[in-house]
Scaffold this active site. Sequence first.
Site, short mmCIF file in Angstrom:
data_model
loop_
_atom_site.label_atom_id
_atom_site.label_comp_id
_atom_site.label_asym_id
_atom_site.label_seq_id
_atom_site.Cartn_x
_atom_site.Cartn_y
_atom_site.Cartn_z
N LEU A 39 4.89 1.20 4.80
CA LEU A 39 5.43 -0.12 4.48
C LEU A 39 6.53 -0.06 3.42
O LEU A 39 6.95 -1.08 2.88
CB LEU A 39 4.31 -1.07 4.01
CG LEU A 39 3.30 -1.49 5.08
CD1 LEU A 39 2.33 -2.52 4.51
CD2 LEU A 39 3.98 -2.09 6.30
N PRO B 258 0.83 -1.21 0.00
CA PRO B 258 0.00 0.00 0.00
C PRO B 258 0.87 1.27 0.00
O PRO B 258 1.92 1.30 0.65
CB PRO B 258 -0.81 -0.10 1.30
CG PRO B 258 -0.53 -1.43 1.88
CD PRO B 258 0.64 -2.04 1.20
N ASP C 148 14.60 2.85 5.19
CA ASP C 148 13.71 2.13 4.27
C ASP C 148 14.50 1.46 3.16
O ASP C 148 14.38 0.25 2.91
CB ASP C 148 12.70 3.08 3.61
CG ASP C 148 11.52 3.39 4.51
OD1 ASP C 148 11.66 3.20 5.73
OD2 ASP C 148 10.48 3.81 3.99
O1 PMV Z 1 6.83 6.21 6.82
P1 PMV Z 1 8.01 5.33 6.59
O2 PMV Z 1 7.81 3.91 6.91
O3 PMV Z 1 8.69 5.57 5.29
O4 PMV Z 1 9.05 5.65 7.74
C1 PMV Z 1 9.76 6.78 7.85
C2 PMV Z 1 10.61 6.64 9.05
C3 PMV Z 1 11.02 7.97 9.62
O5 PMV Z 1 11.89 7.68 10.71
C4 PMV Z 1 9.82 8.73 10.16
C5 PMV Z 1 11.75 8.83 8.59
C6 PMV Z 1 13.12 8.30 8.20
O6 PMV Z 1 13.67 8.82 7.21
O7 PMV Z 1 13.68 7.44 8.87
#
Ligand code: PMV
Length: 310
Positions: A100, A95, A146
């Site tokens: 995710l 999604p 990510d």
């Molecule tokens: O929303 P996501 O799963 O892409 O997570 C971002 C994670 C954060 O710590 C909020 C931002 C980052 O760059 O690490």
Amino acid sequence: MRASAPGKVILFGEHAVVYGRPALAVPVTHVQADVEVSLSSEPGVWIDAPDIGLHAELNSLPPDSALARTILNLFRALKFDPYPDLHIRISSTIPVASGLGSGAAVSVATLRALSSTLHHPLSDDRVNALAYETEKLHHGTPSGIDNTVITYAQPVYFVTGRPIEKLRVGRPLTIVIGDTGVPAPTKESVATVRALWEADKPTWEGVFDEIGGITRGARDGLESGTSEQLGKLMDQNHVLLQKMTVSSPELDRLVEAARRAGALGAKLSGGGRGGNMIALVDEGRAHSVARALKSAGSPSVIITTIEPSS
Ligand code: PMV
């Protein structure tokens, strides 16, 4: 050539990871992005992503398109000019804007399929570095977690700028992931946290330190396989994310529902404000927690198990 890349969830440490603290993340292989690239007789680089209704030539994409950035950066890295005529087909079951990692997974799969088609398959380290460049479009200061967990497709203990550390999981862990159904761009929640931090650095540095301590404790719990302790740490991490204003009524409702249904602990995962939450459960409770999340309004629930690493 085809390539695919998994989704991911952050178990601990989101947001604080942008400020140099550690975070823990695991791949989610139940969902994935798939990319197929072929040389074409039609002039241009044609991209088809039927899931999002996209059929376009590369040059017609807007300059801030993450996909265009990924493809152009790869052509530049491989010194392809003029560009070869290609057809790129993208599909994904991850999604969008839900925490995710859909954007990073599409980047990683595109880089792999495209570089292989051009007879220059990239190493994981190069895929990771190029995918990180694209992540900067999603928000200016990505930690890189990510692209890292998705490129290497393994549980990681991640600190920006340090070599990745593989997370060794002591015994299987079952996680239930509940979607709020509310799309939430990470860019906005990251900007909100930055504004809070700019306005009062000592307070927020203290909060990030607390989260760093929780994440380190969680790493010990994961490696020794003590999940009771991990559940409590998730609850504590969620309270600090609420304090950061990145939770939402929908996320809090799902977190509460999971706890009432017997989860060991629960928290939002990723940027927050919407997107997904996660609950740690004893395996036997996974389905009742999943049902409770659906009754509390979650349109889609995933049960995933993190297996001990070899
Ligand atoms: O929303 P996501 O799963 O892409 O997570 C971002 C994670 C954060 O710590 C909020 C931002 C980052 O760059 O690490």
